[in-house]
Design a protein around this motif. Structure first.
Motif, PDB file in Angstrom:
ATOM      1  N   GLU A 377       0.763  -1.244  -0.083  1.00 54.01           N
ATOM      2  CA  GLU A 377      -0.005   0.126   0.040  1.00 54.01           C
ATOM      3  C   GLU A 377       0.828   1.339  -0.012  1.00 54.01           C
ATOM      4  O   GLU A 377       1.880   1.240   0.653  1.00 54.01           O
ATOM      5  N   ALA A 378       0.408   2.190  -0.694  1.00 49.64           N
ATOM      6  CA  ALA A 378       0.902   3.698  -0.559  1.00 49.64           C
ATOM      7  C   ALA A 378       1.697   3.917  -1.853  1.00 49.64           C
ATOM      8  O   ALA A 378       2.254   5.084  -2.078  1.00 49.64           O
ATOM      9  N   ALA A 379       2.296   2.984  -2.464  1.00 49.20           N
ATOM     10  CA  ALA A 379       3.501   3.089  -3.434  1.00 49.20           C
ATOM     11  C   ALA A 379       2.731   4.137  -4.542  1.00 49.20           C
ATOM     12  O   ALA A 379       3.506   4.836  -5.147  1.00 49.20           O
ATOM     13  N   ASP A 380       1.379   3.749  -5.097  1.00 48.94           N
ATOM     14  CA  ASP A 380       0.837   4.561  -6.006  1.00 48.94           C
ATOM     15  C   ASP A 380       0.796   5.960  -5.572  1.00 48.94           C
ATOM     16  O   ASP A 380       1.038   6.903  -6.454  1.00 48.94           O
ATOM     17  N   GLU A 381       0.495   6.441  -4.346  1.00 50.05           N
ATOM     18  CA  GLU A 381       0.375   7.754  -3.806  1.00 50.05           C
ATOM     19  C   GLU A 381       1.755   8.450  -3.885  1.00 50.05           C
ATOM     20  O   GLU A 381       1.798   9.491  -4.042  1.00 50.05           O
ATOM     21  N   VAL A 382       2.826   7.656  -3.427  1.00 50.37           N
ATOM     22  CA  VAL A 382       4.153   8.158  -3.238  1.00 50.37           C
ATOM     23  C   VAL A 382       4.844   8.375  -4.477  1.00 50.37           C
ATOM     24  O   VAL A 382       5.345   9.277  -4.938  1.00 50.37           O
ATOM     25  N   PHE A 383       4.827   7.341  -5.545  1.00 57.56           N
ATOM     26  CA  PHE A 383       5.416   7.377  -6.776  1.00 57.56           C
ATOM     27  C   PHE A 383       4.642   7.854  -7.993  1.00 57.56           C
ATOM     28  O   PHE A 383       5.060   8.000  -8.808  1.00 57.56           O
ATOM     29  N   GLY A 384       3.447   7.771  -7.712  1.00 52.99           N
ATOM     30  CA  GLY A 384       2.562   8.170  -8.879  1.00 52.99           C
ATOM     31  C   GLY A 384       2.090   6.833  -9.732  1.00 52.99           C
ATOM     32  O   GLY A 384       2.644   6.833 -10.952  1.00 52.99           O
ATOM     33  N   GLY A 385       1.193   6.396  -9.427  1.00 56.91           N
ATOM     34  CA  GLY A 385       0.922   4.947  -9.932  1.00 56.91           C
ATOM     35  C   GLY A 385      -0.478   5.019 -10.604  1.00 56.91           C
ATOM     36  O   GLY A 385      -0.926   4.100 -11.526  1.00 56.91           O
ATOM     37  N   ARG A 469      -8.827   1.050   5.789  1.00 56.80           N
ATOM     38  CA  ARG A 469      -9.352  -0.182   5.521  1.00 56.80           C
ATOM     39  C   ARG A 469      -8.358  -1.459   5.761  1.00 56.80           C
ATOM     40  O   ARG A 469      -8.873  -2.386   6.502  1.00 56.80           O
ATOM     41  N   VAL A 470      -7.310  -1.043   5.605  1.00 53.47           N
ATOM     42  CA  VAL A 470      -6.255  -2.483   5.796  1.00 53.47           C
ATOM     43  C   VAL A 470      -6.221  -2.478   7.170  1.00 53.47           C
ATOM     44  O   VAL A 470      -6.123  -3.694   7.840  1.00 53.47           O
ATOM     45  N   ASP A 471      -6.085  -1.511   8.133  1.00 56.86           N
ATOM     46  CA  ASP A 471      -5.925  -1.582   9.426  1.00 56.86           C
ATOM     47  C   ASP A 471      -7.137  -2.383  10.053  1.00 56.86           C
ATOM     48  O   ASP A 471      -6.874  -3.235  10.711  1.00 56.86           O
ATOM     49  N   ARG A 472      -8.315  -2.001   9.714  1.00 55.81           N
ATOM     50  CA  ARG A 472      -9.597  -2.363  10.056  1.00 55.81           C
ATOM     51  C   ARG A 472      -9.737  -3.913   9.928  1.00 55.81           C
ATOM     52  O   ARG A 472     -10.088  -4.805  10.762  1.00 55.81           O
ATOM     53  N   MET A 473      -9.557  -4.192   8.704  1.00 55.95           N
ATOM     54  CA  MET A 473      -9.735  -5.707   8.369  1.00 55.95           C
ATOM     55  C   MET A 473      -8.745  -6.629   8.722  1.00 55.95           C
ATOM     56  O   MET A 473      -8.860  -7.909   9.072  1.00 55.95           O
ATOM     57  N   SER A 474      -7.407  -5.991   8.898  1.00 60.11           N
ATOM     58  CA  SER A 474      -6.418  -7.030   9.394  1.00 60.11           C
ATOM     59  C   SER A 474      -6.269  -6.895  11.140  1.00 60.11           C
ATOM     60  O   SER A 474      -6.460  -8.117  11.442  1.00 60.11           O
ATOM     61  N   MET A 475      -7.001  -5.957  11.738  1.00 58.97           N
ATOM     62  CA  MET A 475      -6.936  -6.155  12.979  1.00 58.97           C
ATOM     63  C   MET A 475      -8.177  -6.740  13.397  1.00 58.97           C
ATOM     64  O   MET A 475      -8.218  -7.601  14.611  1.00 58.97           O
TER      65      MET A 475
END
Length: 607
Positions: A377-385, A469-475
């Motif tokens: 997660e977050a690579a698209d927001e950081v690198f432009g995906g 979403r990732v936090d809630r579903m994983s936890m």
């Protein structure tokens, strides 16, 4: 990872409220299946549920340090992982601190004792922490720089309630869930949510990179970190090498755990890069990897702008190339509905329907073999995906580019509400507010300046919603998910890399592709962006439309009176491709899920 709760009240003796604090703590059971603790004094109470990852025998919480001649306590309850805890421990020992455990929890506590409220600047990791300092009679709440771990609070005149999830606060009789009409636009499009905002009246989040101090004078929130724009002076080769060096170091640190660990491997560039680097650090032992697919996907899959291909062939290719111990988790969409109530209770807010349900079932399967997972997660927001970064008409449109060309669900509000709320104006105001916060660089103009804006906007509401979403579903599954691309050192560096260098080969995430070119097969390396998979089972879409029709007919629906029924029917009867949504059923989900949430939680809609 864990679940934390607490209560500070300067008008009552909280030692007499232990049952309420225990009830608040009990709501965090899924986040922390391995242990429980409660600490109280006259005006403060802290609760903790533990998922043991580092030092299972020694890291119990709340953790207390007695300070000064009077032996006044500083008490910590904390959720997260401090990846540089070993290095900090060594530094703190040189400064005279002595440790009783091998846990990162004690390192965090000693960091506060050493550096006070500036302690968070020294941490590398994902964390949400609360410290009661009896010496000052103040509560300190702090959240990691990117907001990976959640932390909610409800301030009131005599004190404050806080918790990892809204349910922890709702378990206290002082808080009643209520939604004002003004919150409807963000309920129908949660990505419009501003940092720190929630749709529930009186409920806030600690903003990413912020500290909240609560004392007798009230609550005060201040930033300890923010993005800063600086000239990028490294050449292309140095930039690629620096990104690779950072990723190597980040993944190595995030592999630290005293429990079984794995990666989530979709076969896309981001997750494959994380898995490849993890495999190099764990060799000769193979890293475990997991992917998700759906029964009937061979026949049902339909390409869209955001999901042009299925993941499974690429996940297999990456796993075979890297030599991971790979598991495909194949889910039946007909089983999604049976876990809807679980995902709703995990969020305490409207869910994402099939996307939450499939992610929860995936994480359940992963948890049977691992306690910690690394994700892309977050690579698209950081690198432009994302595809909207590369559509000029969307990029230069004077609004949120991530909205793409999709219709606005808020346009389906009842005419009177539309006139009062003016959802188009709400969207514009939020856009302008965030645009004013972009850390700009003097002399920057044209496409480079606009792409800095576009990336910043994508790192606000959209990324926050994804991480939540990732936090809630994983936890909810008792699984800890770590996100290497959210390491603030990587984010700070890549933020200032010019857009032309981020897209040097004419494609999305060129910089990341160049940094991991030597560890991935060519087909994975060159794969186009594909979002988290959606089930295209026509039965699922039919079910969503049926739920919408039921909502429109049901006089007891808490949402029905807020809707323009004819507009909703027209939208439900249409089918169109958009850059953002998998299909029209996906677009309609917020109506169904907001209605279900309001019913389940007894939420009132107030003018």
């Amino acid at each position: 990872m864990c679940g934390i709760v607490g209560w500070v009240d300067f008008s009552r003796d909280l030692r007499l409220e232990r049952d309420t604090v225990a009830a608040m703590t009990g709501t965090m059971r899924a986040r922390g299946p391995d242990g429980e603790g409660v600490w109280t004094c006259a005006h403060a109470a802290l609760g903790h549920r533990r998922l043991a990852v580092i030092d299972p025998a020694g890291g119990a919480q709340p953790m207390t340090a007695l300070c000064g001649d009077a032996g006044l306590p500083v008490v910590l309850t904390y959720n997260g992982e401090i990846y540089n805890y070993r290095e900090l421990r060594t530094e703190l020992m040189v400064r005279g601190h002595r440790f009783r455990t091998a846990s990162d929890t004690e390192v965090l506590l000693c960091a506060y004792l050493e550096w006070g409220s500036d302690f968070a600047r020294h941490l590398v990791g994902i964390f949400a922490a609360a410290l009661w300092d009896a010496r000052r009679e103040e509560l300190i709440l702090v959240r990691d720089r990117m907001g990976v771990k959640p932390l909610y609070f409800h301030p009131y005149p005599q004190g404050v309630l806080f918790a990892s999830e809204p349910k922890g606060i709702m378990a206290n009789p002082l808080f009643r869930p209520r939604v004002r009409e003004e919150a409807l636009p963000i309920l129908l499009n949660p990505r419009l949510t501003m940092p720190g905002e929630t749709p529930l009246d009186g409920l806030e989040q600690v903003r990413p990179g912020h500290t909240v101090v609560a004392d007798r004078s009230g609550t005060h929130q201040t930033p300890y970190w923010r993005l800063v724009s600086r000239p990028h002076t490294d050449d292309a080769a140095t930039t690629v090498a620096t990104v690779r060096e950072l990723l190597d170091d980040i993944v190595a640190h995030e592999l630290r755990a005293d429990v079984p660990l794995c990666t989530l491997l979709s076969g896309g560039l981001d997750s494959s890069a994380v898995t490849a680097l993890a495999q190099r650090h764990t060799a000769p032992e193979p890293v475990r990897s997991f992917s998700v697919d759906f029964v009937g996907a061979d026949a049902d899959f339909r390409p869209t702008a955001l999901r042009p291909e299925r993941d499974t062939p690429y996940a297999r290719l990456a796993a075979d190339h890297l030599g991971t111990e790979h598991t495909e988790v194949v889910l039946d969409p007909r089983g999604f509905a049976r876990v809807h109530d679980v995902t709703l209770r995990a969020r305490d807010l409207p869910t994402l329907g099939q996307f939450d349900e499939s992610m929860y079932l995936l994480f359940q399967a992963v948890r049977r073999r691992s306690t910690v997972a690394l994700s892309g997660e977050a690579a698209d927001e950081v690198f432009g995906g994302y595809p909207w970064f590369f559509d000029a008409a969307v990029v230069w449109r004077d609004t949120f580019p991530w909205l793409g060309d999709a219709p606005r669900l808020a346009d389906c509000l009842a005419p009177g509400l539309r006139r009062r709320l003016r959802p188009a104006q709400v969207e514009r105001d939020r856009y302008r507010t965030l645009l004013a916060r972009v850390p700009r660089l003097d002399g920057e103009d044209g496409l480079q300046a606009r792409m800095r804006e576009v990336l910043y906007l994508s790192m606000q509401g959209p990324l926050a919603y994804l991480l939540d979403r990732v936090d809630r579903m994983s936890m909810a599954s008792g699984l800890e998910v770590r996100v290497p691309f959210c390491d603030h050192r990587l984010v700070e560096y890549v933020w200032n890399v010019p857009w032309a260098m981020k897209t040097a080969d004419g494609r999305e995430k060129s910089l990341l592709r160049a940094a991991v070119r030597d560890v991935l097969p060519a087909k994975v390396l060159g794969r186009a962006k594909s979002g988290y998979p959606a089930s295209h089972d026509p039965g699922y879409g039919d079910a969503v439309r049926a739920q919408v029709r039921d909502l429109l007919r049901d006089p007891d629906s808490p949402l029905r009176e807020a809707l323009d029924l004819d507009r909703v029917r027209a939208l439900a009867g249409s089918e169109r491709d958009t850059m953002v949504f998998a299909d029209t059923a996906h677009m309609l989900l917020p109506l169904v899920e907001t209605d279900a949430w309001m019913r389940a939680y007894g939420v009132e809609l107030a003018a």
